[in-house]
Enzyme design. Structure first.
Site, PDB file in Angstrom:
ATOM      1  N   ARG A   1       0.858  -1.188   0.000  1.00  0.00           N
ATOM      2  CA  ARG A   1       0.000   0.000   0.000  1.00  0.00           C
ATOM      3  C   ARG A   1       0.894   1.238   0.000  1.00  0.00           C
ATOM      4  O   ARG A   1       2.122   1.128   0.070  1.00  0.00           O
ATOM      5  CB  ARG A   1      -1.028   0.022   1.145  1.00  0.00           C
ATOM      6  CG  ARG A   1      -0.712  -0.709   2.387  1.00  0.00           C
ATOM      7  CD  ARG A   1       0.413  -0.163   3.208  1.00  0.00           C
ATOM      8  NE  ARG A   1       0.266   1.260   3.449  1.00  0.00           N
ATOM      9  CZ  ARG A   1       1.238   2.074   3.687  1.00  0.00           C
ATOM     10  NH1 ARG A   1       2.493   1.649   3.719  1.00  0.00           N
ATOM     11  NH2 ARG A   1       1.043   3.356   3.890  1.00  0.00           N
ATOM     12  N   GLY A   2       0.241   2.408  -0.068  1.00  0.00           N
ATOM     13  CA  GLY A   2       1.008   3.649  -0.163  1.00  0.00           C
ATOM     14  C   GLY A   2       1.120   4.050  -1.629  1.00  0.00           C
ATOM     15  O   GLY A   2       1.390   3.208  -2.497  1.00  0.00           O
ATOM     16  N   ALA A   3       0.931   5.348  -1.887  1.00  0.00           N
ATOM     17  CA  ALA A   3       0.774   5.817  -3.266  1.00  0.00           C
ATOM     18  C   ALA A   3       1.915   5.401  -4.195  1.00  0.00           C
ATOM     19  O   ALA A   3       1.695   4.839  -5.276  1.00  0.00           O
ATOM     20  CB  ALA A   3       0.630   7.340  -3.254  1.00  0.00           C
TER      21      ALA A   3
ATOM     22  N   GLN B   1      -1.658   2.111  10.164  1.00  0.00           N
ATOM     23  CA  GLN B   1      -0.389   2.144   9.416  1.00  0.00           C
ATOM     24  C   GLN B   1       0.696   2.878  10.200  1.00  0.00           C
ATOM     25  O   GLN B   1       1.885   2.606  10.024  1.00  0.00           O
ATOM     26  CB  GLN B   1      -0.582   2.833   8.062  1.00  0.00           C
ATOM     27  CG  GLN B   1      -1.382   2.051   7.043  1.00  0.00           C
ATOM     28  CD  GLN B   1      -2.842   2.442   7.057  1.00  0.00           C
ATOM     29  OE1 GLN B   1      -3.391   2.794   8.104  1.00  0.00           O
ATOM     30  NE2 GLN B   1      -3.495   2.367   5.908  1.00  0.00           N
TER      31      GLN B   1
ATOM     32  N   ARG C   1      -7.866   0.379  -6.477  1.00  0.00           N
ATOM     33  CA  ARG C   1      -7.997   1.411  -5.429  1.00  0.00           C
ATOM     34  C   ARG C   1      -8.116   2.768  -6.135  1.00  0.00           C
ATOM     35  O   ARG C   1      -7.294   3.095  -6.990  1.00  0.00           O
ATOM     36  CB  ARG C   1      -6.783   1.396  -4.484  1.00  0.00           C
ATOM     37  CG  ARG C   1      -6.663   0.080  -3.708  1.00  0.00           C
ATOM     38  CD  ARG C   1      -5.728   0.199  -2.533  1.00  0.00           C
ATOM     39  NE  ARG C   1      -6.241   1.073  -1.503  1.00  0.00           N
ATOM     40  CZ  ARG C   1      -5.513   1.544  -0.491  1.00  0.00           C
ATOM     41  NH1 ARG C   1      -4.235   1.243  -0.402  1.00  0.00           N
ATOM     42  NH2 ARG C   1      -6.043   2.340   0.418  1.00  0.00           N
TER      43      ARG C   1
ATOM     44  N   ASN D   1      -4.993  12.716   1.585  1.00  0.00           N
ATOM     45  CA  ASN D   1      -4.110  11.822   2.338  1.00  0.00           C
ATOM     46  C   ASN D   1      -4.981  10.998   3.289  1.00  0.00           C
ATOM     47  O   ASN D   1      -6.206  11.163   3.338  1.00  0.00           O
ATOM     48  CB  ASN D   1      -3.053  12.637   3.096  1.00  0.00           C
ATOM     49  CG  ASN D   1      -1.918  11.778   3.617  1.00  0.00           C
ATOM     50  OD1 ASN D   1      -1.358  10.973   2.875  1.00  0.00           O
ATOM     51  ND2 ASN D   1      -1.594  11.900   4.894  1.00  0.00           N
ATOM     52  N   LYS D   2      -4.350  10.122   4.037  1.00  0.00           N
ATOM     53  CA  LYS D   2      -5.076   9.205   4.919  1.00  0.00           C
ATOM     54  C   LYS D   2      -6.072   9.951   5.809  1.00  0.00           C
ATOM     55  O   LYS D   2      -5.788  11.055   6.285  1.00  0.00           O
ATOM     56  CB  LYS D   2      -4.052   8.433   5.762  1.00  0.00           C
ATOM     57  CG  LYS D   2      -4.598   7.387   6.688  1.00  0.00           C
ATOM     58  CD  LYS D   2      -5.491   6.370   6.017  1.00  0.00           C
ATOM     59  CE  LYS D   2      -4.840   5.626   4.877  1.00  0.00           C
ATOM     60  NZ  LYS D   2      -5.805   4.802   4.096  1.00  0.00           N
TER      61      LYS D   2
ATOM     62  N   ASP E   1      -1.729  10.967  -1.310  1.00  0.00           N
ATOM     63  CA  ASP E   1      -2.105   9.951  -2.298  1.00  0.00           C
ATOM     64  C   ASP E   1      -2.507  10.592  -3.618  1.00  0.00           C
ATOM     65  O   ASP E   1      -2.426   9.965  -4.672  1.00  0.00           O
ATOM     66  CB  ASP E   1      -3.239   9.099  -1.729  1.00  0.00           C
ATOM     67  CG  ASP E   1      -2.772   8.417  -0.462  1.00  0.00           C
ATOM     68  OD1 ASP E   1      -2.177   7.349  -0.559  1.00  0.00           O
ATOM     69  OD2 ASP E   1      -2.939   9.009   0.628  1.00  0.00           O
TER      70      ASP E   1
HETATM   71  O1  MRU Z   1      -4.446   3.255   2.444  1.00  0.00           O
HETATM   72  P1  MRU Z   1      -2.972   3.374   2.289  1.00  0.00           P
HETATM   73  O2  MRU Z   1      -2.174   2.780   3.393  1.00  0.00           O
HETATM   74  O3  MRU Z   1      -2.500   2.926   0.922  1.00  0.00           O
HETATM   75  O4  MRU Z   1      -2.790   4.919   2.369  1.00  0.00           O
HETATM   76  C1  MRU Z   1      -1.825   5.573   1.712  1.00  0.00           C
HETATM   77  C2  MRU Z   1      -0.888   6.108   2.630  1.00  0.00           C
HETATM   78  O5  MRU Z   1       0.088   5.453   2.912  1.00  0.00           O
HETATM   79  C3  MRU Z   1      -1.076   7.395   3.271  1.00  0.00           C
HETATM   80  O6  MRU Z   1      -2.196   8.079   2.975  1.00  0.00           O
HETATM   81  C4  MRU Z   1       0.188   8.151   3.120  1.00  0.00           C
HETATM   82  O7  MRU Z   1       0.227   9.137   4.062  1.00  0.00           O
HETATM   83  C5  MRU Z   1       0.356   8.750   1.760  1.00  0.00           C
HETATM   84  S1  MRU Z   1       1.999   8.783   1.297  1.00  0.00           S
HETATM   85  C6  MRU Z   1       2.055   7.500   0.164  1.00  0.00           C
END
Ligand code: MRU
Length: 368
Positions: A54-56, A208, A95, A259-260, A249
């Site tokens: 996971r993560g952008a 996370q 996603r 973002n999250k 993201d």
């Molecule tokens: O749902 P996730 O774990 O894929 O979320 C993405 C993230 O890791 C966060 O939002 C992060 O802060 C963004 S940086 C890639």
């Protein structure tokens, strides 16, 4: 990034077998370090959707390798192109919020069509997948160098005293191919001998922060403290946070940052307490088509069970427990949008800019 002293990326081609992609299966961290092997587009799509990775940035790299796997399994006849298009749709649908996913798939589609034979198309997809991964790592490394200057400046105002940085979710090495975005600046500062301490938001519902960021920071030797998600505002009111750095993201070219979930509330608290709030992101996370983040960014909604249940180590085994009444409904919005007006600056691989169209396009003039 070193794990127990050994250098790892989060995704790579299996040594000795170019038909297999290996990833760190993040569902098992921090308690177990598991490497998963992926050999088909289906397996890659599942790994993205069910968050084995996971993560952008990492989702983008995974999509690039997913397209390469598609070229390997596509029929070697006229149906090849159709198969590749279907695989692209399958990967894109996993996603919705991280723009890196569609960016990487489209980059592969554009490149693959330049191959004259199927062998050439496979070779191109392999090269591009590796380029996407290498570029992600390099951009994150540069983000660290630019972010370092901000941390250094705060350290100087504190005469070398500890710089307290709050971060949300995991914008670290595990969210990219290497280094991370927000965390890259922190690691670079720590490596330069600056005293940093990180407040790690636990980041419900999937934790996370508590599971991944805290583990990463410990591997790198960065002092950190996990806090419940609602704690940040209190810390800011009491002078215990010098700056906030988060990832993203998807960021609009006008500076709105998705973002999250929970990031927006941290930005509001930072704004109220005059604390600088930065988003660190590679340009692959900038959406050059979107102007209004609140209206246009699609926010992923995940299964409510992620809110109702929690997993953790119990008597040496990973167990899942129910936190809520069995019949309760739960809503699970995975991201939120922080409007540009609450953001101090955006840290990219080309430098730091203000969160507005002019400043962003000045750094990326080819997008004008
Ligand atoms: O749902 P996730 O774990 O894929 O979320 C993405 C993230 O890791 C966060 O939002 C992060 O802060 C963004 S940086 C890639």
């Amino acid at each position: 990034m070193n794990i127990n002293g050994k250098a790892f990326r989060t995704i790579w081609v299996k040594p000795g077998d170019e038909k297999v992609i290996q990833i760190i299966d993040q569902r098992h961290l921090p308690h177990q370090f598991v490497i998963e092997e992926l050999e088909t587009v289906d397996q890659m799509a599942t790994a993205i959707k069910d968050m084995h990775l996971r993560g952008a940035g990492l989702i983008g790299a995974a999509a690039g390798f997913g397209m390469y796997l598609a070229t390997l399994e596509a029929p070697g006849n006229d149906a090849f192109d159709q198969y590749i298009l279907l695989a692209a749709e399958q990967l894109k649908s996993t996603r919705p919020t991280a723009v890196n996913l569609a960016w990487a798939v489209n980059k592969q589609l554009d490149a693959i069509q330049n191959g004259n034979t199927i062998r050439e198309k496979i070779n191109i997809a392999f090269t591009i997948a590796n380029e996407i991964a290498d570029e992600d790592a390099e951009h994150c490394r540069r983000i660290g160098e630019h972010g370092l200057k901000l941390i250094e400046a705060i350290s100087e105002t504190k005469n070398g005293g500890t710089v307290n940085i709050l971060t949300h979710c995991n914008a670290g090495w595990l969210a990219f191919v290497d280094y991370g975005s927000a965390s890259s600046a922190i690691y670079t500062a720590h490596d330069k001998g600056i005293n940093v301490h990180v407040w790690v938001d636990e980041t419900r519902p999937r934790n996370q922060g508590a599971s991944l960021t805290a583990w990463e920071m410990a591997q790198h030797g960065v002092p950190n403290t996990i806090i419940a998600d609602n704690t940040g505002g209190h810390l800011m009111q009491h002078g215990l946070v010098d700056m906030v750095i988060v990832g993203s993201d998807r960021t609009t070219y006008t500076g709105d940052v998705a973002n999250k979930i929970g990031t927006y509330l941290k930005a509001l608290a930072a704004h109220d307490n005059n604390i600088p709030f930065y988003a660190a992101l590679p340009s692959s996370s900038i959406d050059w088509q979107m102007e209004d983040g609140l209206k246009e960014i699609v926010i992923e909604e995940r299964n409510g069970d992620e809110v109702k249940y929690m997993e953790g180590l119990c008597d040496g085994e990973i167990k899942k427990v129910l936190l809520t009444p069995f019949t309760s409904k739960a809503a699970n919005y995975a991201f939120d949008v922080t409007p540009a007006r609450l953001i101090t600056g955006i840290i990219t691989e080309r430098g730091i800019c203000e969160p507005n169209k002019e400043s962003i396009l000045n750094l990326f003039p080819e997008k004008k």
